[in-house]
Design a protein around this motif. Structure first.
Motif: not given
Length: 213
Positions: A50, A52-54, A80, A83-84, A86-87, A90-91
């Motif tokens: 996913d 959208s999951n860091a 969406n 935010s995706t 941004r994740y 971050d990841g």
């Protein structure tokens, strides 16, 4: 090179996977749902993940040279993508992998438009596409604010479509590229060529590129 493709079962993502395989790269295809794995090029390592999951992004990018995101939001959920992104950042922040994003053309300036962008010009962006256009503009804003990741944001031509691979294209930065007839076009196959050329011969860092015929 070791390349992870997010959104690998989609229209753009599947073509990126094919182009990378043809060039002999080690590709990991990431899809969100198990049923989508059937749509991925046979013989490619496929992982459920996913964007959208860091934490997922960090796992999927570990040990990879490049991550290419061709993730697109569902209709009605266009925002969406902000935010995706941004994740994604971050990841990837501690991974050392480059990030190439298939974005949108919304913030490109229209030739001769006195600063008008594609988002503001209905000749290039129909009213029906304004939601995804605005979301893409905001997505690019997330990228511009990012300093931890070596990213490249691809704004395709205004007409971005499944077609044929010619291997030919022109490149630019912040202005929409048009042909002699005023059309701005590139196939998803040739956009994949643009991205893999950048993977193999990095010329751009923390910036936007655009490409068209």
């Amino acid at each position: 090179m070791k390349i992870t493709v997010l959104g690998a079962a989609g229209n753009a993502g599947s073509r990126i996977v094919s182009e990378a395989i043809t060039r002999g790269h080690e590709v990991t295809a990431v899809v969100r749902y198990s049923d989508d794995a059937k749509k991925v090029h046979s013989g490619v390592k496929t992982i459920i993940g996913d964007a959208s999951n860091a934490a997922d992004v960090a796992r999927l990018s570990a040990g990879q040279d490049v991550v290419i995101s061709a993730v697109r939001p569902a209709s009605g959920q266009e925002s969406n993508v902000i935010s995706t992104t941004r994740y994604l950042m971050d990841g990837l922040a501690d991974s050392g992998a480059r990030l190439l994003i298939v974005g949108g053309a919304a913030t490109l300036k229209v030739p001769g438009g006195k600063g008008k962008t594609v988002l503001e010009d209905s000749d290039y962006l129909p009213v029906a596409a304004r939601y995804i256009g605005q979301a893409s503009a905001d997505q690019f804003g997330v990228c511009r604010d990012e300093s931890r990741v070596d990213w490249v944001y691809l704004s395709p031509a205004a007409q971005f479509f499944p077609g044929t691979r010619t291997g030919e294209y022109r490149m630019g930065r912040d202005e929409l590229l048009v042909d002699r007839k005023g059309r701005s076009r590139i196939s998803m196959e040739d956009a994949a060529v643009v991205l893999l050329d950048e993977v193999e011969n990095p010329k751009h860092h923390q910036t936007r590129i655009t490409a068209a015929y």
